[in-house]
Scaffold this motif. Structure first.
Motif, mmCIF file in Angstrom:
data_model
loop_
_atom_site.group_PDB
_atom_site.id
_atom_site.type_symbol
_atom_site.label_atom_id
_atom_site.label_comp_id
_atom_site.label_asym_id
_atom_site.label_seq_id
_atom_site.Cartn_x
_atom_site.Cartn_y
_atom_site.Cartn_z
ATOM 1 N N LEU B 93 0.271 -1.177 -0.199
ATOM 2 C CA LEU B 93 -0.026 -0.024 -0.409
ATOM 3 C C LEU B 93 1.025 1.185 -0.388
ATOM 4 C CD1 LEU B 93 -2.370 -1.100 2.789
ATOM 5 C CD2 LEU B 93 -2.690 -1.332 0.129
ATOM 6 N N ARG B 95 -0.194 4.129 1.184
ATOM 7 C CA ARG B 95 0.759 4.240 2.968
ATOM 8 C C ARG B 95 2.182 3.642 3.620
ATOM 9 N NH1 ARG B 95 -0.569 4.795 8.328
ATOM 10 N NH2 ARG B 95 -1.507 7.048 8.462
ATOM 11 N N ASP B 96 1.987 2.420 3.349
ATOM 12 C CA ASP B 96 2.624 1.156 4.003
ATOM 13 C C ASP B 96 4.536 1.982 3.796
ATOM 14 O OD1 ASP B 96 1.206 0.244 5.939
ATOM 15 O OD2 ASP B 96 0.972 -1.803 4.611
ATOM 16 N N VAL B 97 4.597 2.152 1.900
ATOM 17 C CA VAL B 97 5.567 1.864 1.409
ATOM 18 C C VAL B 97 6.268 3.451 1.797
ATOM 19 C CG1 VAL B 97 6.735 2.540 -0.963
ATOM 20 C CG2 VAL B 97 5.394 1.163 -0.854
ATOM 21 N N HIS B 134 -4.381 4.894 0.206
ATOM 22 C CA HIS B 134 -4.702 2.808 0.501
ATOM 23 C C HIS B 134 -4.511 2.328 -0.898
ATOM 24 C CE1 HIS B 134 -5.743 4.004 4.658
ATOM 25 N NE2 HIS B 134 -6.416 5.465 3.717
ATOM 26 N N ARG B 136 -2.461 0.228 -4.355
ATOM 27 C CA ARG B 136 -1.622 -0.635 -3.925
ATOM 28 C C ARG B 136 -1.096 0.197 -5.019
ATOM 29 N NH1 ARG B 136 -3.006 -6.861 -4.828
ATOM 30 N NH2 ARG B 136 -0.900 -5.962 -7.193
#
Lengths: 344, 255
Positions: B93, B95-97, B134, B136
Protein backbone atom coordinates in the motif's frame (compact mmCIF):
# COMPACT_ATOMS: atom_id res chain seq x y z
CA UNK A 1 -9.63 15.14 17.90
CA UNK A 2 -11.14 14.48 14.52
CA UNK A 3 -7.80 14.41 12.77
CA UNK A 4 -6.37 12.23 15.49
CA UNK A 5 -9.08 9.61 15.15
CA UNK A 6 -8.76 9.79 11.38
CA UNK A 7 -5.07 9.26 11.83
CA UNK A 8 -5.61 6.30 14.11
CA UNK A 9 -8.05 4.83 11.65
CA UNK A 10 -5.70 5.34 8.73
CA UNK A 11 -2.96 3.85 10.82
CA UNK A 12 -4.78 0.68 11.73
CA UNK A 13 -6.93 -0.20 8.78
CA UNK A 14 -4.07 -1.48 6.67
CA UNK A 15 -3.62 -4.36 9.09
CA UNK A 16 -7.33 -5.07 9.60
CA UNK A 17 -7.56 -7.44 6.69
CA UNK A 18 -4.94 -9.72 8.19
CA UNK A 19 -5.95 -9.45 11.83
CA UNK A 20 -7.76 -12.80 11.95
CA UNK A 21 -5.28 -14.58 9.70
CA UNK A 22 -2.98 -15.98 12.38
CA UNK A 23 -5.70 -17.05 14.84
CA UNK A 24 -7.68 -18.78 12.07
CA UNK A 25 -4.61 -20.58 10.74
CA UNK A 26 -3.56 -21.58 14.25
CA UNK A 27 -6.95 -23.11 15.02
CA UNK A 28 -6.94 -24.87 11.65
CA UNK A 29 -3.54 -26.35 12.48
CA UNK A 30 -4.80 -27.66 15.84
CA UNK A 31 -7.81 -29.18 14.11
CA UNK A 32 -5.61 -30.83 11.48
CA UNK A 33 -3.36 -32.19 14.21
CA UNK A 34 -6.38 -33.72 15.92
CA UNK A 35 -7.80 -35.12 12.68
CA UNK A 36 -4.42 -36.69 11.94
CA UNK A 37 -4.76 -38.55 15.24
CA UNK A 38 -8.24 -39.79 14.31
CA UNK A 39 -7.42 -41.18 10.89
CA UNK A 40 -5.20 -44.06 9.95
CA UNK A 41 -5.20 -47.77 9.17
CA UNK A 42 -7.54 -48.24 12.13
CA UNK A 43 -9.72 -45.19 12.50
CA UNK A 44 -10.10 -44.34 16.17
CA UNK A 45 -13.30 -42.72 17.33
CA UNK A 46 -13.25 -39.14 18.53
CA UNK A 47 -13.60 -39.80 22.27
CA UNK A 48 -10.90 -42.48 22.32
CA UNK A 49 -8.40 -40.14 20.65
CA UNK A 50 -9.32 -37.39 23.09
CA UNK A 51 -8.85 -39.75 26.03
CA UNK A 52 -5.53 -40.97 24.66
CA UNK A 53 -4.31 -37.43 24.08
CA UNK A 54 -4.85 -36.48 27.72
CA UNK A 55 -3.18 -39.67 28.86
CA UNK A 56 -6.30 -41.72 29.61
CA UNK A 57 -7.91 -44.55 27.68
CA UNK A 58 -6.51 -47.88 26.60
CA UNK A 59 -2.82 -48.52 26.39
CA UNK A 60 -2.92 -49.39 22.67
CA UNK A 61 -4.85 -46.20 21.90
CA UNK A 62 -2.25 -44.14 23.73
CA UNK A 63 0.46 -45.99 21.88
CA UNK A 64 -1.14 -45.37 18.49
CA UNK A 65 -1.77 -41.69 19.23
CA UNK A 66 1.40 -40.74 21.09
CA UNK A 67 3.94 -42.95 19.35
CA UNK A 68 2.68 -43.04 15.81
CA UNK A 69 0.10 -40.49 14.75
CA UNK A 70 0.84 -37.43 16.85
CA UNK A 71 4.63 -37.35 16.25
CA UNK A 72 4.09 -37.93 12.56
CA UNK A 73 1.56 -35.11 12.26
CA UNK A 74 3.71 -32.85 14.41
CA UNK A 75 6.73 -33.62 12.23
CA UNK A 76 4.70 -32.72 9.13
CA UNK A 77 3.67 -29.45 10.76
CA UNK A 78 7.18 -28.52 11.91
CA UNK A 79 8.71 -29.35 8.55
CA UNK A 80 6.03 -27.37 6.74
CA UNK A 81 6.34 -24.41 9.08
CA UNK A 82 10.13 -24.31 8.71
CA UNK A 83 9.89 -24.48 4.93
CA UNK A 84 7.08 -21.92 4.83
CA UNK A 85 8.89 -19.34 6.91
CA UNK A 86 12.18 -20.00 5.07
CA UNK A 87 10.45 -19.58 1.73
CA UNK A 88 8.77 -16.35 2.83
CA UNK A 89 12.05 -14.95 4.19
CA UNK A 90 14.11 -15.92 1.14
CA UNK A 91 11.47 -14.39 -1.09
CA UNK A 92 11.71 -11.19 0.91
CA UNK A 93 15.51 -11.15 0.78
CA UNK A 94 15.75 -11.95 -2.92
CA UNK A 95 12.60 -9.99 -3.75
CA UNK A 96 11.20 -12.83 -5.79
CA UNK A 97 8.07 -14.93 -5.23
CA UNK A 98 9.74 -17.97 -6.80
CA UNK A 99 12.55 -18.20 -4.27
CA UNK A 100 12.16 -21.20 -1.98
CA UNK A 101 14.48 -23.74 -0.34
CA UNK A 102 13.38 -26.48 -2.75
CA UNK A 103 13.61 -24.46 -5.94
CA UNK A 104 16.93 -22.89 -4.94
CA UNK A 105 18.48 -26.30 -4.32
CA UNK A 106 18.84 -25.78 -0.57
CA UNK A 107 16.73 -28.79 0.37
CA UNK A 108 18.47 -31.02 -2.16
CA UNK A 109 21.92 -30.01 -0.92
CA UNK A 110 20.83 -30.59 2.67
CA UNK A 111 19.43 -34.01 1.90
CA UNK A 112 22.59 -34.89 0.00
CA UNK A 113 24.67 -34.00 3.05
CA UNK A 114 22.33 -36.00 5.27
CA UNK A 115 22.46 -39.02 2.97
CA UNK A 116 26.22 -38.74 2.86
CA UNK A 117 26.46 -38.84 6.64
CA UNK A 118 24.15 -41.89 6.69
CA UNK A 119 26.02 -43.62 3.89
CA UNK A 120 29.38 -43.37 5.55
CA UNK A 121 27.99 -44.20 8.95
CA UNK A 122 28.90 -40.91 10.63
CA UNK A 123 25.48 -41.04 12.23
CA UNK A 124 26.71 -43.84 14.45
CA UNK A 125 29.01 -41.35 16.22
CA UNK A 126 26.13 -39.27 17.54
CA UNK A 127 22.47 -38.85 16.62
CA UNK A 128 23.14 -35.10 16.35
CA UNK A 129 25.34 -35.69 13.31
CA UNK A 130 22.32 -36.09 11.04
CA UNK A 131 20.65 -32.72 11.67
CA UNK A 132 24.04 -31.01 11.74
CA UNK A 133 25.04 -32.52 8.39
CA UNK A 134 21.73 -31.50 6.85
CA UNK A 135 22.09 -27.96 8.24
CA UNK A 136 25.66 -27.72 6.97
CA UNK A 137 24.44 -28.72 3.51
CA UNK A 138 21.63 -26.17 3.64
CA UNK A 139 23.93 -23.40 4.86
CA UNK A 140 26.40 -24.17 2.10
CA UNK A 141 23.66 -23.71 -0.48
CA UNK A 142 22.11 -20.58 1.06
CA UNK A 143 25.52 -18.94 1.45
CA UNK A 144 26.40 -19.70 -2.15
CA UNK A 145 23.09 -18.21 -3.25
CA UNK A 146 23.52 -15.11 -1.11
CA UNK A 147 27.00 -14.54 -2.54
CA UNK A 148 25.61 -14.96 -6.04
CA UNK A 149 22.83 -12.54 -5.18
CA UNK A 150 25.40 -9.87 -4.31
CA UNK A 151 27.19 -10.33 -7.62
CA UNK A 152 24.21 -10.58 -9.90
CA UNK A 153 21.09 -8.53 -9.53
CA UNK A 154 19.27 -10.74 -11.96
CA UNK A 155 16.79 -12.93 -10.19
CA UNK A 156 16.58 -15.24 -13.18
CA UNK A 157 20.30 -15.97 -12.85
CA UNK A 158 19.77 -16.75 -9.20
CA UNK A 159 17.00 -19.23 -9.88
CA UNK A 160 19.20 -20.82 -12.54
CA UNK A 161 22.01 -21.20 -10.02
CA UNK A 162 19.49 -22.87 -7.72
CA UNK A 163 18.45 -25.22 -10.51
CA UNK A 164 22.12 -26.01 -11.06
CA UNK A 165 22.62 -26.72 -7.35
CA UNK A 166 19.56 -28.96 -7.34
CA UNK A 167 20.79 -30.89 -10.35
CA UNK A 168 24.25 -31.25 -8.89
CA UNK A 169 22.88 -32.53 -5.61
CA UNK A 170 20.56 -34.89 -7.48
CA UNK A 171 23.46 -36.20 -9.54
CA UNK A 172 25.56 -36.81 -6.43
CA UNK A 173 22.56 -38.55 -4.86
CA UNK A 174 22.21 -40.78 -7.91
CA UNK A 175 25.86 -41.61 -7.58
CA UNK A 176 25.35 -42.66 -3.97
CA UNK A 177 22.32 -44.72 -5.01
CA UNK A 178 24.39 -46.27 -7.75
CA UNK A 179 27.03 -47.31 -5.29
CA UNK A 180 24.61 -48.35 -2.56
CA UNK A 181 25.92 -51.52 -0.92
CA UNK A 182 22.55 -53.13 -0.24
CA UNK A 183 18.86 -52.72 -1.00
CA UNK A 184 18.22 -51.62 2.57
CA UNK A 185 20.36 -48.50 2.37
CA UNK A 186 18.97 -47.94 -1.11
CA UNK A 187 15.41 -47.61 0.17
CA UNK A 188 16.68 -45.51 3.06
CA UNK A 189 18.25 -43.05 0.64
CA UNK A 190 15.19 -42.93 -1.57
CA UNK A 191 13.26 -41.89 1.52
CA UNK A 192 15.56 -38.91 1.87
CA UNK A 193 15.27 -37.91 -1.73
CA UNK A 194 11.51 -38.11 -1.88
CA UNK A 195 10.72 -36.74 1.56
CA UNK A 196 8.50 -38.43 4.12
CA UNK A 197 7.46 -38.17 7.74
CA UNK A 198 6.38 -41.81 8.06
CA UNK A 199 7.52 -43.55 11.25
CA UNK A 200 8.83 -40.40 12.88
CA UNK A 201 8.99 -40.51 16.65
CA UNK A 202 9.39 -37.82 19.26
CA UNK A 203 13.09 -38.77 19.43
CA UNK A 204 13.72 -37.46 15.93
CA UNK A 205 11.59 -34.40 16.57
CA UNK A 206 13.60 -33.61 19.70
CA UNK A 207 16.81 -33.74 17.67
CA UNK A 208 15.53 -31.39 15.00
CA UNK A 209 13.51 -29.07 17.19
CA UNK A 210 16.28 -26.89 18.68
CA UNK A 211 17.51 -26.09 15.17
CA UNK A 212 14.04 -25.50 13.83
CA UNK A 213 13.45 -23.14 16.72
CA UNK A 214 16.73 -21.25 16.31
CA UNK A 215 16.36 -20.89 12.53
CA UNK A 216 12.78 -19.74 12.79
CA UNK A 217 13.60 -17.34 15.61
CA UNK A 218 16.43 -15.75 13.59
CA UNK A 219 14.10 -15.26 10.64
CA UNK A 220 11.35 -13.83 12.83
CA UNK A 221 13.67 -11.40 14.59
CA UNK A 222 15.16 -10.10 11.34
CA UNK A 223 11.82 -9.76 9.58
CA UNK A 224 11.67 -5.96 9.65
CA UNK A 225 14.53 -5.61 7.19
CA UNK A 226 12.61 -7.67 4.65
CA UNK A 227 9.98 -4.95 4.50
CA UNK A 228 12.71 -2.38 3.87
CA UNK A 229 14.01 -4.49 0.99
CA UNK A 230 10.72 -3.92 -0.83
CA UNK A 231 12.36 -0.70 -2.01
CA UNK A 232 15.37 -2.51 -3.45
CA UNK A 233 18.78 -2.90 -1.82
CA UNK A 234 20.04 0.60 -2.52
CA UNK A 235 17.02 2.40 -1.11
CA UNK A 236 16.78 -0.08 1.76
CA UNK A 237 20.32 0.88 2.81
CA UNK A 238 19.27 4.48 2.33
CA UNK A 239 16.46 4.22 4.87
CA UNK A 240 18.80 2.70 7.42
CA UNK A 241 18.94 -1.05 6.82
CA UNK A 242 22.22 -2.78 7.53
CA UNK A 243 22.16 -4.84 4.35
CA UNK A 244 25.07 -7.09 5.24
CA UNK A 245 23.56 -8.13 8.57
CA UNK A 246 20.19 -8.70 6.97
CA UNK A 247 21.69 -10.99 4.34
CA UNK A 248 23.63 -12.96 6.95
CA UNK A 249 20.64 -13.36 9.27
CA UNK A 250 18.20 -14.45 6.56
CA UNK A 251 20.65 -16.87 5.00
CA UNK A 252 21.57 -18.28 8.40
CA UNK A 253 17.97 -18.58 9.58
CA UNK A 254 16.68 -20.12 6.36
CA UNK A 255 19.68 -22.48 6.19
CA UNK A 256 19.26 -23.73 9.75
CA UNK A 257 15.48 -24.09 9.53
CA UNK A 258 15.59 -25.82 6.14
CA UNK A 259 18.46 -28.09 7.15
CA UNK A 260 16.61 -29.12 10.30
CA UNK A 261 13.44 -29.80 8.34
CA UNK A 262 15.38 -31.95 5.88
CA UNK A 263 16.94 -33.91 8.76
CA UNK A 264 13.41 -34.69 9.90
CA UNK A 265 11.68 -35.43 6.61
CA UNK A 266 14.10 -35.35 3.68
CA UNK A 267 13.66 -32.98 0.78
CA UNK A 268 10.14 -31.62 0.42
CA UNK A 269 9.75 -28.94 -2.21
CA UNK A 270 7.37 -26.18 -3.16
CA UNK A 271 5.42 -25.69 0.11
CA UNK A 272 7.62 -22.67 0.72
CA UNK A 273 6.30 -21.11 -2.50
CA UNK A 274 2.64 -21.94 -2.27
CA UNK A 275 2.07 -20.73 1.30
CA UNK A 276 3.60 -17.22 1.08
CA UNK A 277 1.94 -16.68 -2.28
CA UNK A 278 -1.46 -17.41 -0.80
CA UNK A 279 -0.77 -15.26 2.28
CA UNK A 280 0.60 -12.13 0.60
CA UNK A 281 -2.69 -10.47 -0.44
CA UNK A 282 -3.94 -10.73 3.16
CA UNK A 283 -0.97 -8.84 4.61
CA UNK A 284 -0.74 -6.09 1.98
CA UNK A 285 2.28 -7.78 0.39
CA UNK A 286 4.48 -6.87 3.34
CA UNK A 287 7.26 -9.51 3.46
CA UNK A 288 7.68 -9.20 7.24
CA UNK A 289 4.02 -9.87 7.85
CA UNK A 290 4.02 -12.96 5.60
CA UNK A 291 6.43 -14.93 7.79
CA UNK A 292 4.22 -16.24 10.60
CA UNK A 293 1.07 -16.93 8.57
CA UNK A 294 3.19 -18.59 5.86
CA UNK A 295 4.71 -20.88 8.47
CA UNK A 296 1.28 -21.80 9.82
CA UNK A 297 -0.24 -22.31 6.38
CA UNK A 298 2.67 -24.40 5.10
CA UNK A 299 2.50 -26.52 8.26
CA UNK A 300 -1.22 -26.96 7.70
CA UNK A 301 -0.72 -27.91 4.04
CA UNK A 302 1.86 -30.58 4.89
CA UNK A 303 -0.28 -32.00 7.70
CA UNK A 304 -3.24 -32.28 5.33
CA UNK A 305 -1.06 -33.71 2.57
CA UNK A 306 0.30 -36.28 5.02
CA UNK A 307 -3.21 -37.24 6.10
CA UNK A 308 -3.94 -37.72 2.40
CA UNK A 309 -0.84 -39.87 1.98
CA UNK A 310 -1.98 -42.08 4.84
CA UNK A 311 -5.57 -42.59 3.82
CA UNK A 312 -5.21 -42.87 0.05
CA UNK A 313 -5.22 -46.63 -0.54
CA UNK A 314 -2.09 -47.42 -2.56
CA UNK A 315 0.19 -50.46 -2.62
CA UNK A 316 3.18 -48.55 -1.34
CA UNK A 317 2.48 -45.54 0.79
CA UNK A 318 2.89 -42.34 -1.23
CA UNK A 319 5.82 -40.15 -0.20
CA UNK A 320 4.88 -36.80 1.29
CA UNK A 321 7.45 -35.00 -0.84
CA UNK A 322 5.94 -36.48 -3.99
CA UNK A 323 2.47 -35.27 -3.05
CA UNK A 324 3.81 -31.84 -2.08
CA UNK A 325 5.55 -31.52 -5.43
CA UNK A 326 2.45 -32.67 -7.30
CA UNK A 327 0.52 -29.83 -5.67
CA UNK A 328 3.35 -27.30 -5.54
CA UNK A 329 5.07 -27.61 -8.89
CA UNK A 330 1.99 -26.61 -10.92
CA UNK A 331 1.56 -23.66 -8.53
CA UNK A 332 5.19 -22.70 -9.17
CA UNK A 333 4.61 -22.73 -12.93
CA UNK A 334 1.42 -20.74 -12.53
CA UNK A 335 3.09 -18.06 -10.36
CA UNK A 336 6.00 -17.83 -12.81
CA UNK A 337 3.58 -17.29 -15.68
CA UNK A 338 1.69 -14.61 -13.77
CA UNK A 339 4.77 -12.46 -13.37
CA UNK A 340 4.77 -9.34 -15.45
CA UNK A 341 8.50 -8.81 -15.56
CA UNK A 342 8.86 -6.73 -12.40
CA UNK A 343 12.57 -7.47 -12.58
CA UNK A 344 13.92 -7.70 -16.12
CA UNK B 1 23.41 22.44 12.14
CA UNK B 2 23.39 19.42 9.89
CA UNK B 3 26.04 19.33 7.27
CA UNK B 4 27.51 17.08 4.64
CA UNK B 5 31.18 17.86 4.17
CA UNK B 6 33.01 16.14 1.32
CA UNK B 7 36.80 16.45 1.43
CA UNK B 8 38.88 15.39 -1.56
CA UNK B 9 36.90 12.22 -2.10
CA UNK B 10 38.27 9.88 -4.75
CA UNK B 11 36.96 6.50 -5.75
CA UNK B 12 38.77 3.92 -7.82
CA UNK B 13 37.63 0.56 -9.15
CA UNK B 14 40.54 -1.43 -10.47
CA UNK B 15 42.61 0.90 -12.60
CA UNK B 16 39.99 3.50 -13.40
CA UNK B 17 39.21 6.50 -11.24
CA UNK B 18 35.49 7.14 -11.13
CA UNK B 19 35.56 10.07 -8.74
CA UNK B 20 38.61 12.33 -8.49
CA UNK B 21 39.32 14.59 -5.52
CA UNK B 22 35.84 15.98 -5.11
CA UNK B 23 35.23 18.52 -2.38
CA UNK B 24 32.02 20.39 -1.57
CA UNK B 25 29.57 20.80 1.26
CA UNK B 26 25.81 20.74 1.61
CA UNK B 27 23.94 22.61 4.33
CA UNK B 28 20.24 23.30 4.96
CA UNK B 29 18.81 26.04 2.79
CA UNK B 30 20.71 24.92 -0.28
CA UNK B 31 19.35 23.12 -3.33
CA UNK B 32 22.40 21.88 -5.19
CA UNK B 33 22.01 20.39 -8.66
CA UNK B 34 24.74 17.91 -9.56
CA UNK B 35 25.22 18.08 -13.33
CA UNK B 36 27.23 15.85 -15.59
CA UNK B 37 27.08 13.48 -18.52
CA UNK B 38 26.24 9.79 -18.17
CA UNK B 39 29.20 8.03 -16.62
CA UNK B 40 30.70 11.20 -15.14
CA UNK B 41 30.68 9.57 -11.71
CA UNK B 42 27.64 11.27 -10.18
CA UNK B 43 25.99 8.23 -8.66
CA UNK B 44 29.27 6.92 -7.30
CA UNK B 45 29.90 10.31 -5.71
CA UNK B 46 26.47 10.26 -4.07
CA UNK B 47 27.07 6.76 -2.74
CA UNK B 48 30.39 7.88 -1.27
CA UNK B 49 28.64 10.89 0.28
CA UNK B 50 26.29 8.76 2.31
CA UNK B 51 28.82 6.06 3.04
CA UNK B 52 27.25 3.27 1.01
CA UNK B 53 30.63 3.10 -0.65
CA UNK B 54 33.87 3.86 1.12
CA UNK B 55 35.91 6.50 -0.67
CA UNK B 56 39.33 5.23 -1.79
CA UNK B 57 40.88 8.43 -0.47
CA UNK B 58 39.37 11.47 1.18
CA UNK B 59 36.41 11.55 3.52
CA UNK B 60 32.74 12.33 3.43
CA UNK B 61 31.63 13.70 6.79
CA UNK B 62 28.02 13.72 7.93
CA UNK B 63 27.76 16.09 10.89
CA UNK B 64 31.53 15.68 11.34
CA UNK B 65 31.37 11.86 11.42
CA UNK B 66 32.90 9.76 8.60
CA UNK B 67 29.91 8.60 6.56
CA UNK B 68 31.04 5.02 5.95
CA UNK B 69 31.50 4.40 9.66
CA UNK B 70 28.10 5.69 10.73
CA UNK B 71 25.50 3.09 11.66
CA UNK B 72 22.97 2.76 8.85
CA UNK B 73 20.09 4.10 10.92
CA UNK B 74 22.04 7.08 12.26
CA UNK B 75 23.00 8.04 8.74
CA UNK B 76 19.44 7.59 7.51
CA UNK B 77 18.21 10.00 10.18
CA UNK B 78 20.67 12.64 8.94
CA UNK B 79 20.27 12.22 5.18
CA UNK B 80 17.31 10.88 3.24
CA UNK B 81 18.35 9.15 0.04
CA UNK B 82 16.38 8.63 -3.16
CA UNK B 83 18.35 6.29 -5.42
CA UNK B 84 17.73 5.76 -9.11
CA UNK B 85 16.12 2.35 -9.20
CA UNK B 86 12.64 2.75 -7.87
CA UNK B 87 10.70 -0.36 -8.81
CA UNK B 88 9.03 -1.97 -5.82
CA UNK B 89 9.50 -5.69 -5.30
CA UNK B 90 6.02 -6.11 -3.82
CA UNK B 91 2.89 -4.09 -4.52
CA UNK B 92 2.37 -2.76 -0.99
CA UNK B 93 0.00 0.00 0.00
CA UNK B 94 1.16 3.54 -0.73
CA UNK B 95 0.85 4.41 2.93
CA UNK B 96 3.04 1.46 3.95
CA UNK B 97 5.69 2.42 1.39
CA UNK B 98 5.77 6.00 2.70
CA UNK B 99 5.96 4.63 6.24
CA UNK B 100 9.25 2.93 5.31
CA UNK B 101 10.73 6.40 5.48
CA UNK B 102 10.45 6.00 9.27
CA UNK B 103 12.37 2.69 9.20
CA UNK B 104 15.43 4.13 10.91
CA UNK B 105 13.26 5.15 13.85
CA UNK B 106 12.03 1.59 14.25
CA UNK B 107 8.59 2.17 12.75
CA UNK B 108 6.69 -0.88 11.52
CA UNK B 109 4.38 -0.25 8.55
CA UNK B 110 0.79 -1.07 9.47
CA UNK B 111 1.52 -0.59 13.17
CA UNK B 112 2.78 2.97 13.39
CA UNK B 113 2.92 4.84 16.65
CA UNK B 114 1.42 8.33 16.81
CA UNK B 115 4.64 10.22 16.09
CA UNK B 116 5.42 8.11 13.06
CA UNK B 117 1.85 8.15 11.82
CA UNK B 118 1.85 11.95 12.05
CA UNK B 119 5.11 12.23 10.08
CA UNK B 120 3.81 9.84 7.44
CA UNK B 121 0.56 11.79 7.25
CA UNK B 122 2.46 15.07 6.76
CA UNK B 123 4.57 13.57 3.98
CA UNK B 124 1.50 12.13 2.25
CA UNK B 125 -0.21 15.50 2.53
CA UNK B 126 2.83 17.40 1.24
CA UNK B 127 3.16 15.15 -1.80
CA UNK B 128 -0.56 15.29 -2.56
CA UNK B 129 -1.07 11.56 -2.10
CA UNK B 130 -4.09 11.61 0.20
CA UNK B 131 -6.39 10.14 -2.40
CA UNK B 132 -3.86 7.40 -3.18
CA UNK B 133 -2.83 6.45 0.36
CA UNK B 134 -4.76 3.18 0.32
CA UNK B 135 -4.01 2.19 -3.24
CA UNK B 136 -1.61 -0.59 -4.08
CA UNK B 137 1.68 0.70 -5.44
CA UNK B 138 1.42 -1.37 -8.63
CA UNK B 139 -1.70 0.53 -9.67
CA UNK B 140 0.07 3.90 -9.79
CA UNK B 141 1.38 5.85 -12.77
CA UNK B 142 5.06 6.72 -13.04
CA UNK B 143 4.49 10.26 -11.78
CA UNK B 144 2.44 9.06 -8.81
CA UNK B 145 5.08 6.50 -7.90
CA UNK B 146 7.78 9.18 -8.07
CA UNK B 147 5.79 11.27 -5.59
CA UNK B 148 5.37 8.23 -3.34
CA UNK B 149 9.14 7.89 -3.22
CA UNK B 150 9.49 11.59 -2.47
CA UNK B 151 6.98 11.21 0.35
CA UNK B 152 8.93 8.22 1.62
CA UNK B 153 12.09 10.34 1.72
CA UNK B 154 10.31 13.30 3.35
CA UNK B 155 8.69 11.07 5.98
CA UNK B 156 12.13 10.56 7.49
CA UNK B 157 12.13 14.30 8.25
CA UNK B 158 15.88 14.26 7.82
CA UNK B 159 17.59 17.65 7.53
CA UNK B 160 19.32 16.69 4.27
CA UNK B 161 18.18 14.96 1.11
CA UNK B 162 20.16 13.34 -1.69
CA UNK B 163 18.18 12.43 -4.80
CA UNK B 164 19.56 10.66 -7.87
CA UNK B 165 17.58 11.77 -10.93
CA UNK B 166 14.25 12.12 -9.15
CA UNK B 167 12.62 13.38 -12.35
CA UNK B 168 13.89 10.65 -14.69
CA UNK B 169 11.26 9.30 -17.09
CA UNK B 170 8.57 11.74 -15.94
CA UNK B 171 6.51 14.01 -18.16
CA UNK B 172 7.17 17.78 -17.83
CA UNK B 173 4.30 18.40 -15.44
CA UNK B 174 5.35 15.55 -13.16
CA UNK B 175 8.95 16.77 -13.29
CA UNK B 176 7.81 20.16 -12.07
CA UNK B 177 5.68 18.61 -9.34
CA UNK B 178 8.62 16.59 -8.01
CA UNK B 179 10.99 19.57 -8.18
CA UNK B 180 8.41 21.79 -6.49
CA UNK B 181 8.27 19.30 -3.63
CA UNK B 182 12.04 19.37 -3.26
CA UNK B 183 12.06 23.15 -3.51
CA UNK B 184 9.49 23.40 -0.74
CA UNK B 185 11.47 20.93 1.39
CA UNK B 186 14.46 23.27 1.06
CA UNK B 187 12.35 26.36 1.76
CA UNK B 188 11.18 24.71 4.97
CA UNK B 189 14.74 24.28 6.18
CA UNK B 190 16.09 21.22 4.38
CA UNK B 191 19.17 20.94 2.22
CA UNK B 192 19.09 18.95 -1.02
CA UNK B 193 21.62 17.55 -3.46
CA UNK B 194 19.87 16.50 -6.65
CA UNK B 195 21.18 14.91 -9.84
CA UNK B 196 19.35 16.42 -12.79
CA UNK B 197 19.62 16.05 -16.55
CA UNK B 198 17.16 18.81 -17.38
CA UNK B 199 19.50 21.80 -17.53
CA UNK B 200 16.81 24.44 -17.63
CA UNK B 201 15.13 22.89 -14.62
CA UNK B 202 18.44 22.81 -12.75
CA UNK B 203 19.20 26.42 -13.61
CA UNK B 204 15.75 27.58 -12.55
CA UNK B 205 15.43 25.64 -9.32
CA UNK B 206 18.92 25.19 -7.89
CA UNK B 207 20.69 27.67 -5.66
CA UNK B 208 24.01 26.13 -6.68
CA UNK B 209 25.30 24.01 -9.54
CA UNK B 210 28.00 21.37 -9.23
CA UNK B 211 29.39 20.60 -12.68
CA UNK B 212 30.97 17.18 -12.87
CA UNK B 213 33.13 16.03 -15.74
CA UNK B 214 35.14 12.82 -15.90
CA UNK B 215 35.04 12.32 -12.13
CA UNK B 216 35.99 15.90 -11.23
CA UNK B 217 34.00 18.90 -10.14
CA UNK B 218 34.93 21.43 -12.83
CA UNK B 219 32.76 24.25 -11.51
CA UNK B 220 30.80 24.98 -8.35
CA UNK B 221 28.69 28.09 -7.99
CA UNK B 222 25.40 29.84 -8.59
CA UNK B 223 23.68 29.26 -11.94
CA UNK B 224 24.40 32.82 -13.09
CA UNK B 225 28.11 32.44 -12.35
CA UNK B 226 28.75 28.98 -13.75
CA UNK B 227 26.37 28.58 -16.69
CA UNK B 228 28.30 29.18 -19.93
CA UNK B 229 28.17 27.61 -23.37
CA UNK B 230 31.84 26.57 -23.00
CA UNK B 231 30.99 24.65 -19.84
CA UNK B 232 28.09 22.91 -21.51
CA UNK B 233 30.43 21.94 -24.34
CA UNK B 234 33.00 20.60 -21.89
CA UNK B 235 30.64 18.77 -19.53
CA UNK B 236 28.01 17.46 -21.92
CA UNK B 237 29.62 17.76 -25.37
CA UNK B 238 26.74 19.81 -26.73
CA UNK B 239 26.49 23.02 -28.67
CA UNK B 240 24.39 25.37 -26.58
CA UNK B 241 23.46 29.01 -26.43
CA UNK B 242 23.21 30.69 -23.05
CA UNK B 243 21.30 33.91 -22.60
CA UNK B 244 21.31 34.92 -18.96
CA UNK B 245 19.59 31.93 -17.34
CA UNK B 246 18.06 30.57 -20.52
CA UNK B 247 19.67 27.55 -22.12
CA UNK B 248 19.03 26.48 -25.70
CA UNK B 249 20.60 23.21 -26.75
CA UNK B 250 21.47 23.01 -30.44
CA UNK B 251 22.98 19.57 -30.81
CA UNK B 252 25.81 17.17 -30.09
CA UNK B 253 29.38 18.23 -30.80
CA UNK B 254 31.08 15.82 -33.22
CA UNK B 255 34.16 14.32 -31.69
Amino acid sequence: MNTLSKLQHANNDSSDKGRWLNPILFIACLLALFIACLLGSTALPFERVLAALIGLGEHTDRLVVWSIRLPRALAAFLVGAALGISGAALQGLLRNPLAEPGVLGVSATASLAATFSLYYGFVAISPWILPIAAIAGALFATTLLALAAIRTHSVVTLILIGVGLSSLAAAAMSLLLNLAPNPFSLSDMINWMLGSVANRSFNEIVLAFPFLFIGTAILWMSRRGLTALTLGEEAASGIGLNLKNQRILTVLGAGIATGASVSLAGAIGFVGIVAPHAIRPFVNHDPARTLVPSALLAGLILMLADIGVRIIPTNNELKLGVVAALIGAPAFIWIAMQRRGLHE
Amino acid sequence: MSELQVNKVSFKTGQSSVVKEVSFSLVPGELIALLGANGAGKTTLLRCCIGLQKATTGTALINAHPAHRLAADTRAKAIAYLPQVRTLAWPGLVRDVVALGRFSYGAIPGKLGDTHAAAVERAIEACDLNHLAHRRADTLSGGELARVHCARAFAAEAPLLIADEPTAALDPRQQFRVMDLIERYVAEGGGALVVLHDLQMAVNKATRLLWMHDGRIVADGTPIDTLTSERLAQVYGVNARVDGLTVTLDGAIDK
